[in-house]
Enzyme design. Structure first.
Site, short mmCIF file in Angstrom:
data_model
loop_
_atom_site.label_atom_id
_atom_site.label_comp_id
_atom_site.label_asym_id
_atom_site.label_seq_id
_atom_site.Cartn_x
_atom_site.Cartn_y
_atom_site.Cartn_z
N ASN A 249 32.52 33.42 34.96
CA ASN A 249 33.24 32.24 34.89
C ASN A 249 33.78 32.29 36.21
O ASN A 249 35.06 33.02 36.36
CB ASN A 249 34.43 32.06 34.01
CG ASN A 249 34.80 30.56 34.13
OD1 ASN A 249 34.99 30.12 35.02
ND2 ASN A 249 35.48 30.18 32.90
N ASP A 250 33.31 31.94 37.28
CA ASP A 250 33.51 31.81 38.62
C ASP A 250 35.00 31.22 38.96
O ASP A 250 35.53 31.50 40.06
CB ASP A 250 32.67 31.06 39.62
CG ASP A 250 31.59 32.02 40.20
OD1 ASP A 250 31.63 33.20 40.67
OD2 ASP A 250 30.35 31.69 40.49
N CYS A 251 35.42 30.63 38.10
CA CYS A 251 36.72 29.81 38.19
C CYS A 251 37.56 30.74 37.44
O CYS A 251 39.04 29.85 37.48
CB CYS A 251 36.47 28.40 37.60
SG CYS A 251 35.25 27.68 38.68
N GLN B 37 37.37 32.00 44.94
CA GLN B 37 36.38 32.88 44.78
C GLN B 37 36.80 34.10 45.70
O GLN B 37 36.64 35.49 45.30
CB GLN B 37 35.03 32.61 45.01
CG GLN B 37 34.43 31.94 43.78
CD GLN B 37 34.74 30.57 43.54
OE1 GLN B 37 34.83 29.79 44.42
NE2 GLN B 37 35.20 30.47 42.28
#
Ligand code: GLC
Ligand code: GLC
Length: 814
Positions: free
Chosen positions: A486-488, A503
């Protein structure tokens, strides 16, 4: 409401009205030359890298949407009326408009004042060019005197620079026109050795290469002054905006049809042979001319199309299935496999939602994409794996992305996404299971592309595994770093400055925040690595990998379980994320899906509890949302996830990429009804009827469908380039239908709905054609197999010892 229909026989989606809710696109090209094309001929082309080698211009954020394209105009020279058979850009009311998106081609056509016109666009295999075949038929009772125009606008190569650096770029544009072919050669005089060209099979009645000359002052593509007047001006671009336009004369008797071929292509000359004569500034065209001549010949163009068709026939024939569910069949047999090719080629770089100027190829994305692609072109998968591994850092860490042109890691983003390296094990394992090509593990691969640092690929996998173990947090769970899958979920970011990247901004030392998701991925990848080691006879290593996996499972049991479901993470204060103790974000799908997929909790009932909780708290009629309750405000300690309004993207959107993890988890529990039910909720074909709500293409998956907290619940966004393609393909084929590759052969383990009477399938696997037929005789998942009539023990069909190339497998489920 539908905007078209599936033509399964021809493997096409036929769009029957031009004003779809959004541009519905397709991809041209599947090797090095690519194009995006919408149902009204919008889109652009590029060579390998959508940012650095952009051939044609596209206008983002344009109104109306989707401007810049491969535009054809017809003009009736008697009435002086002109129109576009693809609707855009003139937007006349057309009769019989259709857009057929097929496997690597798109054909758009219509009829206007009894003139029928179709353009078929495609990229021939092994060539760096696209062909437009324009067919015009006169359906009138009288002779028609028409002019045909074809136009494109060149991009000055670097699409980012092209859209911003006007003080320079309005001066640099250059073209040549020779024998009716338009050559775009901006910057060829200095450091570029490539150019683009636009050619036409008919003797030209005129051309233009300067946009302003073609359009006229203060006009748009909907009303070019030259088309209106019926005559191009033979302009030569000096700076400003170079473009290509050709004009042809069309005199058609009643019933007569004429075909014209246009070519848009890219060519690279050897650096020392750029010019002809050598000390001139004129492009050396010796090498490109034969290519142009070849494809301007309509019979060669047709032959190239036929080859493309056969190529797709053979790719898709590797797995074909016949089940009672049409949506399963058409996605598996046609569109989902096709989408996997697009994600493999383009990662997340160029779509209607990815501008082609932002992202390189993602390390984790590209490894996951292999799950749905490796069976189609194993040699290309092998090359991709080696490229990815070569960007790995000596620590075992990975650059988050790499640039396809240079194959170098992207320094702007760097690394520190702590899940990244583990995906390499998942990708390599998928490759080994498909091909049995063990030699790849011995292939020397450098670290960070540094000559001299080469080590066998197997060493890279070991370092990926150790990377996690070297970065454990206070609970002995893996530290999350900048983010995990989950990049977020940016637990070390703590950003309060607008515009900062979530990021790459890190304000914490990263020694506390931990990820249960990475723990699950570690368990999964660790088991795969152990199986690989075991297969190679490395007993000591096998045991030690499995010991680490067991330890991690124990840690998850102790510190990753919340009583009813798996926790998601611990934040920088050591507080729980995804727990009933939280006010918002109490339960997340990633840990429920990936823990159960990895087999955690199958033995003690926690897996079942976790998936029951998923159904209760996260499942909606449009798919499973990412978490609940959605974050209603911005949380400094959570990062980007809470930046999205509730119900969108990672903040409780239906993230279609992770739904298959829960499907696979369900199959591991033996619950085929639940697995297939989840599969159907997000299956684009099954959502075709609600096209006005769904809005994206019904033939490919979208990354996200708005979740139940969103005012637009059920609306999809970000179609095409998403890990959703590979994971859904993998879930339905390998886990629900259960036709699964393994290191030892083809495993047959269907977990299908109780009401499903069975299915038949063909699988070409390691050179053998397996005809599979599964019949349900009882309600369970127990399978009894016969192979060429003889019962076998277990459910793995080993490659035929006697070299047979055709094998028949019958399975009885009870
Ligand atoms: C996007 C990214 C992918 C990431 C996912 C979840 O799809 O491409 O890498 O895992 O979002 O944040
Ligand atoms: C943005 C997107 C997210 C994606 C990430 C990748 O954060 O919202 O979905 O994964 O960019 O860079």
């Amino acid at each position: 409401m539908k905007f078209g229909y599936f033509d399964d026989l021809n493997r096409e989606y036929v769009i029957t009205q031009p004003d779809t809710p959004l541009p519905w696109i397709n991809y041209l090209g599947c090797q090095a030359y690519f194009g995006i094309i919408s149902n009204t001929a919008g889109g652009y082309s590029f060579y390998r890298d959508a940012r650095l080698r952009r051939l044609t211009r596209y206008r983002y954020n344009n109104v109306p949407l989707d401007f810049g394209g491969r535009y054809v105009y017809l003009r009736d020279n008697e009435s002086k009326e002109f129109w576009s058979p693809s609707w855009q850009p003139t937007r006349h009311e057309l009769k019989d408009y259709t857009c057929r998106h097929g496997m690597g081609y798109t054909a758009i056509g219509s009829s206007y004042s009894a003139i029928e016109a179709h353009t078929r666009y495609f990229v021939p295999l092994d060539e760096n060019l696209e062909i437009w075949q324009l067919t015009v038929t006169n359906r009138r009772t009288t002779k028609a005197t028409l002019s045909g125009f074809a136009s494109i606008e060149f991009c000055l190569w670097d699409a980012q620079d092209d859209a911003t650096n006007f003080q320079r770029n309005l001066n640099t544009g250059q073209v040549e026109v020779e024998d009716g072919v338009i050559y775009h050669k901006t910057e060829y005089r200095e450091r570029r050795n490539h150019f683009a060209y636009f050619a036409c099979s008919e003797p030209g009645a005129g051309f233009d290469t300067q946009r302003e000359a073609f359009l006229g002052r203060n006009r748009g593509w909907d009303k070019p002054a030259t088309v209106e007047a019926g005559q191009l001006t033979n302009s030569i671009a000096h700076g400003w905006s170079p473009m290509g336009a050709h004009q042809v004369k069309l005199e058609l008797e009643p019933g007569e049809t004429k075909q014209i071929v246009f070519l848009l292509g890219y060519h690279e000359n050897p650096v020392d042979q750029k010019f002809d004569p050598p000390n001139s500034q004129t492009i050396n065209k010796i090498l490109v001319k034969p290519v142009i001549a070849k494809y301007l010949d309509p019979s060669n163009a047709d032959a190239a199309f036929e080859r493309l068709r056969q190529y797709w026939d053979s790719l898709l024939s590797i797995f074909q299935v016949d089940t009672p569910d049409i949506h399963t069949n058409r996605m598996v047999n046609i569109w989902n496999a096709y989408q996997c090719m697009a994600t493999f080629n383009l990662s997340r770089s160029a779509s209607f939602y990815e501008s082609g100027i932002g992202r390189g190829l993602g390390f984790r994305d590209s490894n996951q994409d292999l799950l749905g692609f490796v069976h189609m072109a194993p040699s290309r998968a092998r090359e991709r794996i080696l490229d990815l591994a070569a960007t790995q850092l000596p620590t075992g860490g990975a650059y988050h992305q790499y640039q396809p042109l240079t194959k170098r890691g992207n320094n702007d983003i760097g690394g520190g996404f702590n899940d990244d390296p583990l995906w390499l094990i998942v990708g390599v394992s998928a490759y080994l299971k498909e091909t049995g090509d063990w030699s790849i593990l011995d292939q020397p691969v450098p670290y960070d592309n540094e000559p001299g640092s080469e080590a066998p690929l197997y060493d890279h996998l070991q370092r990926s595994f150790s990377y996690t173990l070297d970065r454990l947090g206070p609970h002995r769970l893996p530290l999350i770093g900048r983010a995990d899958w989950n990049d977020c979920l940016n637990l070390n970011c703590f950003s309060s400055t607008p515009g900062q990247s979530f990021q790459t901004t890190t304000n914490k030392d990263g020694k506390v925040a931990e990820s249960v998701f990475i723990a699950a991925l570690f368990v999964h990848a660790g088991r795969e690595l152990a199986a690989i080691a075991n297969h190679r006879g490395l007993d000591g290593e096998t045991t030690s990998y499995l010991a680490e996996v067991a330890k991690m499972e124990e840690v998850v049991r102790q510190h990753g379980w919340d009583g009813e479901w798996f926790l998601r993470a611990y934040d920088d204060f050591g507080a729980k994320i995804g727990s009933k103790e939280c006010e918002e974000g109490k339960i997340f799908i990633e840990s429920q899906g990936f823990c159960t997929l990895a087999g955690i909790g199958l033995d003690d009932g926690t897996a079942k509890k976790a998936l029951d909780a998923t159904r209760k708290h996260l499942a909606t009629r449009h798919g499973i949302v990412l978490q609940q309750p959605a974050y209603s405000r911005y949380y400094l300690n959570l990062g980007e996830i809470s930046s999205y309004p509730p119900g969108y993207k990672e903040n409780a959107g239906i993230f279609c990429h992770v739904n298959p993890w829960a499907m696979i988890g369900e199959t591991r529990l033996g619950r085929g009804d639940e697995a297939h039910d989840y599969y159907s909720r997000i299956n684009p074909s099954a959502r075709e009827e609600i096209g006005d709500l769904h809005r994206c293409e019904p033939y490919v998956y979208a990354q996200m469908i708005a979740g139940k907290d969103a005012p637009t619940f059920g609306e999809a966004k970000n179609s095409w380039l998403t890990g959703t393609a590979a994971w859904n393909y993998y879930a339905i084929v390998q886990w629900i239908l259960g036709v699964r590759t393994s290191l030892d052969g083809l495993e047959i383990a269907p977990v299908i709905p109780k009401s499903c009477p069975g299915f038949t399938a063909t699988r070409i696997f390691r050179g053998v054609v397996y005809s599979i037929s599964i019949e349900r005789k009882g309600e369970g998942n127990h399978i009894a197999l016969t192979v060429d009539g003889a019962p076998i023990e277990g459910n793995i069909v080993a490659p035929p010892a006697d070299g047979r190339k055709e094998v028949s497998i019958k399975g009885i489920l009870s």
